[in-house]
Enzyme design. Structure first.
Site: not given
Length: 298
Positions: A70, A78, A95-97
């Site tokens: 994505s 974001q 926001g680690e992912r």
């Protein structure tokens, strides 16, 4: 695709500013700090270290790959949030992912919000933001609440205000940490739900917890069926406990007669179900009382 490219290009001028050692920004009072704090800035992935306070410890590889695809198509929608540690050195707050997925597809930079905070503020921001915005499993959420209590010394009431959750909800999560570690792992891995865990926690014996957990998994029991199973177990324990407390001890007629003959009076002996009892010796005068005392002391 044009929108994605534009989004990725945000803050490139400010990014260059942050790489100027003569104008390093370390506090909100420094020159140009107002241009940086609260602004989306492109940061080098290599300049960002993982936050040791990050509550999430399990990352689904397939989900990461989907997020990476994505991001490759649309960009990082974001921005992540970081705090400045040193010159061109940052620590992830949340926001680690997104950070991991960006590394998977080889992005050199990532859009970021920069905050200047101490360790406690960083921990609060990381935990609260993750609790509110990410699909943490129930045990990870419980551990996050526990860390807020232990490391930041927040009361459950204060934490309720911070995360916008009812105090009872926070209590229910924290109670999950009393479960047997095997069951906690089962919740984290999705074998059972938080509802199952909340039912099992009413059993104090961890071996019994583990037995019921195995039945839930092997028989694919619903939360309602688990609640019934727990209730039956508890009633069985109460029944066993009562049976253990019931005593077969009783006073027979011969013993009653022996008491009567010894004291020269009708002695009343009562025995309870737990084996405890009471002996009542009647007397009719002071002389009779002294007679009984003499018999006892003989």
């Amino acid at each position: 695709m044009t929108k994605a490219i534009k989004k990725q290009a945000l803050g490139r001028g400010l990014s260059a500013l942050l790489k100027d050692p003569d104008n390093d920004i370390n506090s909100v009072n420094d020159k140009n700090a107002d241009k940086v704090v609260g602004t989306i800035i492109e940061l080098d992935l290599e300049a960002i270290e993982i936050n040791p306070f990050q509550p999430r410890s399990n990352f689904n590889e397939e989900a990461l790959q989907e997020l990476a695809a994505s991001i490759k198509e649309l960009g990082v929608i974001q921005p992540i949030t970081v705090r400045k540690l040193d010159f061109n050195k940052y620590q992830l707050i949340s926001g680690e992912r997104r950070l991991r997925a960006s590394k998977l597809i080889g992005l050199p930079t990532i859009p970021s919000y920069i905050r200047i905070a101490n360790d406690n503020e960083s921990l609060v921001m990381a935990l609260v933001e993750n609790i509110q915005r990410h699909d943490l499993d129930p045990i990870e959420i419980a551990l996050s609440y526990q860390r807020l209590i232990e490391e930041i010394q927040l009361t459950q009431e204060q934490m309720s205000e911070r995360v916008g959750k009812k105090r009872s909800t926070i209590t229910n999560y924290l109670r999950l940490l009393k479960l047997d570690p095997i069951i906690q792992t089962g919740i984290r891995d999705g074998f059972i739900s938080m509802g199952h865990g909340r039912a099992i926690i009413n059993i104090e014996n961890q071996d019994a917890q583990a037995d019921i957990y195995q039945k839930i998994v092997s028989q694919n029991l619903s939360v309602r069926e688990t609640e019934v199973l727990v209730k039956n177990y508890q009633e069985g324990v109460k029944g066993t406990s009562k049976a253990k407390k019931t005593s077969s001890f009783a006073i027979d007629a011969e013993q009653q007669t022996a008491f009567k003959n010894f004291f020269g009076a009708k002695v009343d002996v009562k025995v309870a179900g737990n084996g405890k009892g009471k002996i009542t010796i009647p007397f009719h005068s002071e002389e009779d009382f002294n007679r009984i005392i003499k018999l006892i002391n003989t």
